[in-house]
Scaffold this motif. Sequence first.
Motif, PDB file in Angstrom:
ATOM      1  N   ASP A   1      39.178  39.749  51.743  1.00 20.78           N
ATOM      2  CA  ASP A   1      39.999  38.808  50.967  1.00 20.78           C
ATOM      3  C   ASP A   1      39.136  37.736  50.308  1.00 20.78           C
ATOM      4  OD1 ASP A   1      42.193  40.232  51.779  1.00 20.78           O
ATOM      5  OD2 ASP A   1      42.734  38.844  53.397  1.00 20.78           O
ATOM      6  N   VAL A   2      38.106  37.252  51.023  1.00 20.26           N
ATOM      7  CA  VAL A   2      37.227  36.220  50.461  1.00 20.26           C
ATOM      8  C   VAL A   2      36.479  36.761  49.249  1.00 20.26           C
ATOM      9  CG1 VAL A   2      35.160  34.832  50.886  1.00 20.26           C
ATOM     10  CG2 VAL A   2      36.972  34.928  52.605  1.00 20.26           C
ATOM     11  N   TRP A   3      35.870  37.949  49.394  1.00 22.10           N
ATOM     12  CA  TRP A   3      35.079  38.495  48.284  1.00 22.10           C
ATOM     13  C   TRP A   3      35.966  38.896  47.113  1.00 22.10           C
ATOM     14  CZ3 TRP A   3      31.273  36.179  49.692  1.00 22.10           C
ATOM     15  CH2 TRP A   3      30.609  36.336  50.907  1.00 22.10           C
ATOM     16  N   GLN A   4      37.156  39.413  47.395  1.00 23.24           N
ATOM     17  CA  GLN A   4      38.049  39.777  46.304  1.00 23.24           C
ATOM     18  C   GLN A   4      38.514  38.548  45.522  1.00 23.24           C
ATOM     19  OE1 GLN A   4      41.184  42.110  48.072  1.00 23.24           O
ATOM     20  NE2 GLN A   4      40.030  44.033  47.904  1.00 23.24           N
ATOM     21  N   SER A   5      38.776  37.455  46.242  1.00 21.06           N
ATOM     22  CA  SER A   5      39.182  36.237  45.532  1.00 21.06           C
ATOM     23  C   SER A   5      38.016  35.612  44.777  1.00 21.06           C
ATOM     24  CB  SER A   5      39.754  35.227  46.538  1.00 21.06           C
ATOM     25  OG  SER A   5      38.763  34.831  47.479  1.00 21.06           O
ATOM     26  N   LEU A   6      36.774  35.893  45.202  1.00 19.20           N
ATOM     27  CA  LEU A   6      35.602  35.362  44.514  1.00 19.20           C
ATOM     28  C   LEU A   6      35.232  36.200  43.290  1.00 19.20           C
ATOM     29  CD1 LEU A   6      33.260  33.316  44.451  1.00 19.20           C
ATOM     30  CD2 LEU A   6      32.013  34.813  46.049  1.00 19.20           C
ATOM     31  N   SER A   7      35.668  37.447  43.264  1.00 24.23           N
ATOM     32  CA  SER A   7      35.274  38.354  42.194  1.00 24.23           C
ATOM     33  C   SER A   7      35.628  37.833  40.797  1.00 24.23           C
ATOM     34  CB  SER A   7      35.894  39.739  42.425  1.00 24.23           C
ATOM     35  OG  SER A   7      35.526  40.634  41.403  1.00 24.23           O
ATOM     36  N   PRO A   8      36.855  37.344  40.543  1.00 22.67           N
ATOM     37  CA  PRO A   8      37.147  36.818  39.196  1.00 22.67           C
ATOM     38  C   PRO A   8      36.276  35.620  38.818  1.00 22.67           C
ATOM     39  CG  PRO A   8      39.168  37.175  40.439  1.00 22.67           C
ATOM     40  CD  PRO A   8      38.047  37.319  41.404  1.00 22.67           C
ATOM     41  N   VAL A   9      35.897  34.828  39.827  1.00 21.77           N
ATOM     42  CA  VAL A   9      35.080  33.638  39.559  1.00 21.77           C
ATOM     43  C   VAL A   9      33.707  34.040  39.035  1.00 21.77           C
ATOM     44  CG1 VAL A   9      33.999  31.601  40.589  1.00 21.77           C
ATOM     45  CG2 VAL A   9      36.317  32.268  41.266  1.00 21.77           C
ATOM     46  N   VAL A  10      33.054  34.981  39.705  1.00 27.47           N
ATOM     47  CA  VAL A  10      31.697  35.362  39.302  1.00 27.47           C
ATOM     48  C   VAL A  10      31.709  36.142  37.987  1.00 27.47           C
ATOM     49  CG1 VAL A  10      30.819  35.324  41.670  1.00 27.47           C
ATOM     50  CG2 VAL A  10      31.760  37.439  40.754  1.00 27.47           C
ATOM     51  N   HIS A  11      32.781  36.888  37.751  1.00 29.04           N
ATOM     52  CA  HIS A  11      32.852  37.613  36.485  1.00 29.04           C
ATOM     53  C   HIS A  11      33.192  36.700  35.309  1.00 29.04           C
ATOM     54  CE1 HIS A  11      33.062  41.146  39.159  1.00 29.04           C
ATOM     55  NE2 HIS A  11      32.510  41.789  38.131  1.00 29.04           N
ATOM     56  N   ASP A  12      33.647  35.496  35.593  1.00 31.29           N
ATOM     57  CA  ASP A  12      33.968  34.532  34.550  1.00 31.29           C
ATOM     58  C   ASP A  12      32.793  33.597  34.245  1.00 31.29           C
ATOM     59  OD1 ASP A  12      35.880  33.525  32.711  1.00 31.29           O
ATOM     60  OD2 ASP A  12      36.136  31.757  33.992  1.00 31.29           O
ATOM     61  N   LEU A  13      31.677  33.751  34.978  1.00 31.78           N
ATOM     62  CA  LEU A  13      30.512  32.901  34.729  1.00 31.78           C
ATOM     63  C   LEU A  13      29.901  33.232  33.368  1.00 31.78           C
ATOM     64  CD1 LEU A  13      28.717  32.971  38.221  1.00 31.78           C
ATOM     65  CD2 LEU A  13      30.031  31.087  37.242  1.00 31.78           C
ATOM     66  N   PRO A  14      29.331  32.239  32.677  1.00 36.55           N
ATOM     67  CA  PRO A  14      28.701  32.510  31.367  1.00 36.55           C
ATOM     68  C   PRO A  14      27.495  33.425  31.508  1.00 36.55           C
ATOM     69  CG  PRO A  14      28.202  30.286  32.124  1.00 36.55           C
ATOM     70  CD  PRO A  14      29.224  30.824  33.074  1.00 36.55           C
ATOM     71  N   THR A  15      27.430  34.407  30.613  1.00 35.25           N
ATOM     72  CA  THR A  15      26.326  35.372  30.672  1.00 35.25           C
ATOM     73  C   THR A  15      25.401  35.284  29.465  1.00 35.25           C
ATOM     74  OG1 THR A  15      27.746  37.034  29.639  1.00 35.25           O
ATOM     75  CG2 THR A  15      27.657  36.998  32.062  1.00 35.25           C
ATOM     76  N   GLU A  16      25.762  34.456  28.451  1.00 38.38           N
ATOM     77  CA  GLU A  16      24.913  34.343  27.254  1.00 38.38           C
ATOM     78  C   GLU A  16      24.002  33.126  27.386  1.00 38.38           C
ATOM     79  OE1 GLU A  16      27.380  34.124  23.860  1.00 38.38           O
ATOM     80  OE2 GLU A  16      28.222  36.122  24.099  1.00 38.38           O
ATOM     81  N   ALA A  17      22.768  33.262  26.892  1.00 39.78           N
ATOM     82  CA  ALA A  17      21.809  32.150  26.948  1.00 39.78           C
ATOM     83  C   ALA A  17      22.235  31.057  25.984  1.00 39.78           C
ATOM     84  CB  ALA A  17      20.416  32.652  26.598  1.00 39.78           C
TER      85      ALA A  17
END
Length: 532
Positions: A516-532
């Motif tokens: 449950d912890v990792w699944q709830s964290l998944s949207p957060v990390v995928h929403d992090l900026p990836t462009e320089a």
Amino acid sequence: IMNMVVPPTRSRISKGECSAVLAFVAMAQKNMDLTTENLATHKDDLPIPHLPGLETIDFGDPDGGAHSMFCASTSKKGHPINVPSSISDPWRNSTYKGNGYPPPPSYLASPPITSGESSAGDHTEAPRLEVQQWFLNFDTIRISFAPEKEGIFLFKHTNYIVESKNRQTTVIRRYSDFWWMLEVLTKRFPFRTLPNLPPKRLGVPDEAFLERRLRGLTRFMNALMRHPVLRNDPLVVSFLTEPVELATWRKNVAISTEDEFTTRLPISDNLSKQVPSDLDQQLEIVKKRLPSSIDYCRGMVHVMDRVQKRTEATAADFMRYSLALNALADCEKQCHLADCGTCGRLSQGYGKIGTHMGQASNVLEEQSKATQRGMVEELKRHRDLSISFMELLQRRDRSREGGLIESLQRRIKANEEKLAVVKTNASNAVAAAAAAREAGTEASNDFDVYDSQLERLTGILATDRAELATQEQRTVLMQHTLWMEMTYFHKNLALIAPMYQGFVVGQSKASQGLTDVWQSLSPVVHDLPTEA
């Protein structure tokens, strides 16, 4: 299926539980899911179980209504169903030849039965119920540290708060009080499964040692509470209930150290008939396998202890990482470029990741504590029980080395031979005296010597025969006690299943929590900026 319906510590099964077992058997034969929800769903259309040897049973409701499987208690002829004894008690000792369950030591609960009294109840329902009560409603002891240590410098000692759940009492005890109680119990109950205390230590103990000792004392007291005889001993009860210091209480009370056999004589003539004839062979079988079993248990305790400590260390590392990440998020809130929004979003992501890392740490920490309280302590409890039973068998072997009964038998035989010689000599002296009187000569005056020898030997023989009868009764009591202790040891094996069940449930809960912890964290990390 039995463990789904009936707790493993139970030694009997009710009519309703038997019906539920039959229902699950029928469902298993039809490849249906074995769950209580599925059973409730199909309660009106349950299949009929196929039971070889019991084909004559009518599983239908006599009234033709629903809940047919829960009414399966009569046959076509209206007679009760005879449930096989192997179903009603899966933990029964298969070598027992009596009617039903091994009867308990009745001489412990009531005055000894004299030879003229009836003992018909020894193999009836009451003893079965008493054995069934062995693992029910026993007290639970909680031990914690008292706030302050007493003494000065190197001689400071730790006080312990001992709380009894059933008695609702709280007392303060020292380690030496536990040690003294065990010494007295060893003298009173030499052939009982006595638990062991954690070891002593000279000098100033560290915190880790004190924590291990605290858990060891807790296991020691709860082992006493599980034992059907030791938990009712007056000394154990006083240890848990006397509010004053035990050292003060001991000065005002006369403590008896007589063993239980001395206070239980004479015994019933039927007591020896209750003991299996092959008891010694059974004990030897257990004795041969115990050393290996204990070694395996020690290894399992060591491994599970390492697993628990690794989980605890992982939880601590996750928390350290969480704190560092949160600190990093505070440090990088401001970017050197005024119009940069990427660094701010990244900093917020750090904080959210750190929070989830902390949540994962909490899940792992709770898993570690549950493993310590459950699996590790239960493995140690089983290890300690096996060690205690092995020490009991060693005490039994040492008690046989003296050969007191054989010595008494040899002495009685020798004195009987001496008595026969003295009687012969006395008869010869009487005949010689009669012949001397007839011949008119002076008779010998040896009658007084022979009379004193006869009186002395007769007294010695009476004393030795009484002692031999006492020792033979003690031997019967010892055999009966050993049988009951082996039954108690065997019944404890049923507690292994709940240990693993609790461990699996705890691991599943922790795994689900982490998921449950990792699944709830998944949207957060995928929403992090990836462009320089």
